[in-house]
Design a protein around this motif. Structure first.
Motif, PDB file in Angstrom:
ATOM      1  N   LYS A  54      -2.190   0.997  -7.182  1.00  0.00           N
ATOM      2  CA  LYS A  54      -3.117   1.075  -6.050  1.00  0.00           C
ATOM      3  C   LYS A  54      -4.421   1.687  -6.550  1.00  0.00           C
ATOM      4  CE  LYS A  54      -3.332   2.706  -1.250  1.00  0.00           C
ATOM      5  NZ  LYS A  54      -2.579   3.412  -0.188  1.00  0.00           N
ATOM      6  N   PRO A  55      -5.554   0.990  -6.408  1.00  0.00           N
ATOM      7  CA  PRO A  55      -6.807   1.518  -6.961  1.00  0.00           C
ATOM      8  C   PRO A  55      -7.126   2.938  -6.511  1.00  0.00           C
ATOM      9  CG  PRO A  55      -7.106  -0.747  -6.251  1.00  0.00           C
ATOM     10  CD  PRO A  55      -5.731  -0.334  -5.792  1.00  0.00           C
ATOM     11  N   ALA A  56      -6.919   3.233  -5.236  1.00  0.00           N
ATOM     12  CA  ALA A  56      -7.254   4.564  -4.730  1.00  0.00           C
ATOM     13  C   ALA A  56      -6.418   5.658  -5.371  1.00  0.00           C
ATOM     14  CB  ALA A  56      -7.087   4.600  -3.209  1.00  0.00           C
ATOM     15  N   SER A  57      -5.211   5.304  -5.847  1.00  0.00           N
ATOM     16  CA  SER A  57      -4.333   6.296  -6.460  1.00  0.00           C
ATOM     17  C   SER A  57      -4.596   6.455  -7.952  1.00  0.00           C
ATOM     18  CB  SER A  57      -2.864   5.891  -6.251  1.00  0.00           C
ATOM     19  OG  SER A  57      -2.532   5.889  -4.887  1.00  0.00           O
ATOM     20  N   ARG A  58      -5.244   5.470  -8.575  1.00  0.00           N
ATOM     21  CA  ARG A  58      -5.405   5.498 -10.026  1.00  0.00           C
ATOM     22  C   ARG A  58      -6.819   5.861 -10.480  1.00  0.00           C
ATOM     23  NH1 ARG A  58      -2.912   4.354 -14.641  1.00  0.00           N
ATOM     24  NH2 ARG A  58      -4.122   3.500 -16.388  1.00  0.00           N
ATOM     25  N   PHE A  59      -7.835   5.449  -9.699  1.00  0.00           N
ATOM     26  CA  PHE A  59      -9.218   5.588 -10.159  1.00  0.00           C
ATOM     27  C   PHE A  59      -9.964   6.614  -9.314  1.00  0.00           C
ATOM     28  CE2 PHE A  59      -7.802   1.294 -11.207  1.00  0.00           C
ATOM     29  CZ  PHE A  59      -8.049   1.267 -12.570  1.00  0.00           C
ATOM     30  N   ALA A  60     -10.421   7.672  -9.976  1.00  0.00           N
ATOM     31  CA  ALA A  60     -11.100   8.757  -9.268  1.00  0.00           C
ATOM     32  C   ALA A  60     -12.389   8.290  -8.610  1.00  0.00           C
ATOM     33  CB  ALA A  60     -11.392   9.906 -10.240  1.00  0.00           C
ATOM     34  N   ASP A  61     -13.056   7.279  -9.192  1.00  0.00           N
ATOM     35  CA  ASP A  61     -14.334   6.830  -8.644  1.00  0.00           C
ATOM     36  C   ASP A  61     -14.207   5.554  -7.819  1.00  0.00           C
ATOM     37  OD1 ASP A  61     -13.661   5.467 -10.938  1.00  0.00           O
ATOM     38  OD2 ASP A  61     -15.692   5.392 -11.761  1.00  0.00           O
ATOM     39  N   SER A  81       0.828  -1.202   0.000  1.00  0.00           N
ATOM     40  CA  SER A  81       0.000   0.000   0.000  1.00  0.00           C
ATOM     41  C   SER A  81       0.862   1.251   0.000  1.00  0.00           C
ATOM     42  CB  SER A  81      -0.924   0.000   1.219  1.00  0.00           C
ATOM     43  OG  SER A  81      -1.723   1.159   1.253  1.00  0.00           O
ATOM     44  N   GLY A  82       1.924   1.233   0.792  1.00  0.00           N
ATOM     45  CA  GLY A  82       2.822   2.378   0.839  1.00  0.00           C
ATOM     46  C   GLY A  82       3.634   2.552  -0.428  1.00  0.00           C
ATOM     47  N   ILE A  83       4.129   1.442  -0.984  1.00  0.00           N
ATOM     48  CA  ILE A  83       4.945   1.514  -2.193  1.00  0.00           C
ATOM     49  C   ILE A  83       4.155   2.076  -3.369  1.00  0.00           C
ATOM     50  CG2 ILE A  83       6.079   0.090  -3.956  1.00  0.00           C
ATOM     51  CD1 ILE A  83       7.029  -1.750  -1.695  1.00  0.00           C
ATOM     52  N   LEU A  84       2.891   1.634  -3.493  1.00  0.00           N
ATOM     53  CA  LEU A  84       2.078   2.034  -4.645  1.00  0.00           C
ATOM     54  C   LEU A  84       1.304   3.322  -4.412  1.00  0.00           C
ATOM     55  CD1 LEU A  84       0.633  -1.441  -5.756  1.00  0.00           C
ATOM     56  CD2 LEU A  84       2.626  -0.227  -6.673  1.00  0.00           C
ATOM     57  N   ASP A  85       1.359   3.836  -3.219  1.00  0.00           N
ATOM     58  CA  ASP A  85       0.637   5.071  -2.920  1.00  0.00           C
ATOM     59  C   ASP A  85       1.184   6.209  -3.776  1.00  0.00           C
ATOM     60  OD1 ASP A  85      -1.341   6.461  -1.550  1.00  0.00           O
ATOM     61  OD2 ASP A  85       0.056   7.195  -0.042  1.00  0.00           O
ATOM     62  N   GLY A  86       0.286   7.009  -4.301  1.00  0.00           N
ATOM     63  CA  GLY A  86       0.713   8.150  -5.094  1.00  0.00           C
ATOM     64  C   GLY A  86       0.683   7.922  -6.591  1.00  0.00           C
ATOM     65  N   GLY A  87       0.313   6.709  -7.006  1.00  0.00           N
ATOM     66  CA  GLY A  87       0.117   6.473  -8.434  1.00  0.00           C
ATOM     67  C   GLY A  87       1.188   5.686  -9.138  1.00  0.00           C
TER      68      GLY A  87
END
Length: 371
Positions: free
Chosen positions: A186-193, A124-130
Motif C-alpha cells: 500500500k503506497p501510504a504504508s510504504r512511502f513517507a512522501d 486496502s485493509g489487508i495491505l495497511d500497515g506495511g
C-alpha cells in the motif's frame, strides 16, 4: 510564437537530459520525463542510465530500494516508475476514466463495479500497515472471503487487469521483489512522501505541466494519447487545458499549432538545433512521449520498424533529434540498421555512443556493425 522543427526536437532532447546528459540521479530523471515505462525492467534501467553523463546501471534498483521511486500501473495502463510524491496525480487521471465501469470491461473481466469497490476496501485493509504480499499470498487472503472466490482466476492473472483500478485508486502498487515474484504494498504504508490521490481537476494541471515540460509543444489530443490512448472525454480534456489559462502559450511550427508552458517559451525560441547521435533503448520516453505517429520524430514510412507487434517499441538511433534507424545487440556486437533512405551514419559517433551504452547497461565493450 513561431519556431522550426529542429528547435522543437533540440528542446525536447535538452529537457529530457539527452543533449547534454546530466549528473542527476534516477528520481530526478524519472520526474523530468513524466515517468518512465517499466513494463520491461531493463528498458527502464537503461532509459535512466543513458541520460547520465556517468551512467549508474544500478541507480533505478537503488532508488526503488530507497523508496524514492515506486512502480505501479499508471498512464496507458502500463507499469511505470514515478516519484511517490508525484504519482497520485497520474493515478487520479487514470481512475477518472472509470475503465471498470464500462460494459465492455465488465464483460471481458467478469467483474462488476461493485466488486471493484469491495476489492478496493478489502485490499486496502489487508495491505495497511506495511505488509508486502506476493500475488499468491494476496489472492489467497482475498478468496478466503466468499465474495471474491469467483474472481480467483482473474486475480491470479499476471496481466493484473482487475488490480489496475485498485492501483489507480492508490491502495496498491508494486513492492520489493521476492526472488522472481512481484509483491504488492500500500503506497501510504510504504512511502513517507506519498501524497494520496488528488481530485482530477487538481491533478490535471500537474500532469499536463509535467508532460509539456518534457514532451512539448503538444496538442491536447497528443497529450491524451500519451495519457490513455485518447480515452478522455473531449469536453473534459478541453476544460483541463483551458483551465491552465496563461500558463500555456501557443507555438506554431511546420504548419502545426501546439502548446508549451509559458515559462519555457523563451527558452524554446532561443534553442539552437541539436547535432549528434544518440542510441536509445526500447520503450524510451523520447519516443513514447509524442508517440510513434509524430512525423516530426519519425517518418511514417518507417513507423513499422519502430512500433512492432504486441506494442513492442524498438531501440532507436537518433540523429539531430530524429529517428533514423534501429539497433540490437548480438553477443558483443551492436548491430545498427539505418532506415533505407537515411544518410550514412557517422561510425566514430556511433562507437562513442556504443561505449556509453555498454557502460549504461553494464555489459562489456560493444563492437559497432552496420547492417
Amino acid at each position: 510564437m513561431k519556431v522550426d522543427q529542429e528547435q522543437v526536437t533540440a528542446w525536447r532532447m535538452r529537457r529530457q537530459h539527452l543533449d547534454p546528459r546530466t549528473g542527476a540521479g534516477a528520481g530526478e530523471i524519472v520526474s523530468r520525463l513524466a515517468g518512465v515505462q517499466a513494463q520491461v525492467w531493463s528498458a527502464a534501467e537503461l532509459a535512466v542510465a543513458l541520460r547520465q553523463s556517468t551512467p549508474d546501471p544500478t541507480g533505478v534498483d537503488q532508488a526503488v530500494t530507497d523508496r524514492t521511486l515506486l512502480k505501479t500501473w499508471a498512464v496507458r495502463g502500463t507499469l511505470h516508475l514515478l516519484r511517490p510524491a508525484e504519482a497520485g496525480a497520474y493515478l487520479s487521471l487514470m481512475a477518472d476514466l472509470g475503465t471498470w465501469l464500462k460494459p465492455s470491461w465488465q464483460k471481458a473481466s467478469g467483474v462488476s463495479p461493485e466488486q471493484i469497490d469491495a476489492l478496493t476496501d478489502e485490499v486496502s485493509g489487508i495491505l495497511d500497515g506495511g505488509a508486502a504480499l506476493t500475488r499468491d499470498e494476496l489472492v489467497t487472503r482475498l478468496v478466503a472471503d466468499r465474495r471474491f472466490r469467483s474472481m480467483e482466476e482473474r486475480l491470479r492473472s499476471g496481466w493484473g487487469s482487475v488490480l489496475k483500478p485498485l492501483a489507480w485508486r492508490g491502495v496498491l502498487c508494486h513492492g520489493p521483489s521476492r526472488g522472481n515474484k512481484v509483491t504488492f504494498v500500500k503506497p501510504a504504508s510504504r512511502f513517507a512522501d506519498w501524497n494520496g490521490v488528488p481530485a482530477p481537476e487538481e491533478a490535471a494541471p500537474v500532469v499536463i505541466a509535467s508532460y509539456l515540460g518534457a514532451h512539448g509543444p503538444a496538442t491536447p489530443e497528443v497529450f491524451d494519447r500519451w495519457l490513455c490512448l485518447n480515452s478522455t472525454s473531449k469536453p473534459k480534456l478541453r476544460r483541463w487545458f483551458e483551465g491552465m489559462g496563461d500558463r500555456l502559450t501557443e507555438v506554431e511550427f511546420e504548419g502545426r499549432k501546439a502548446l508549451i508552458l509559458t515559462e519555457h517559451a523563451e527558452e524554446l525560441a532561443a534553442t539552437t538545433p541539436s547535432e549528434g547521435v544518440r542510441l536509445l533503448g526500447g520503450f524510451d520516453q523520447y519516443v513514447l512521449g509524442p508517440g510513434t505517429k509524430d512525423e516530426l520524430l519519425l517518418a511514417p514510412r518507417h513507423r513499422a520498424l519502430v512500433s512492432r507487434q504486441s506494442g513492442w517499441i524498438s531501440p532507436t538511433v537518433v540523429v539531430d533529434g530524429r529517428i533514423v534507424g534501429v539497433w540490437e545487440t548480438t553477443g558483443q556486437d551492436l548491430v545498427v540498421t539505418p532506415f533505407p533512405d537515411s544518410a550514412a551514419l557517422p561510425l566514430k559517433a556511433l562507437e562513442q555512443e556504443a561505449a556509453h551504452l555498454a557502460h549504461a547497461s553494464g555489459t562489456g565493450p560493444l563492437t559497432v556493425r552496420i547492417a
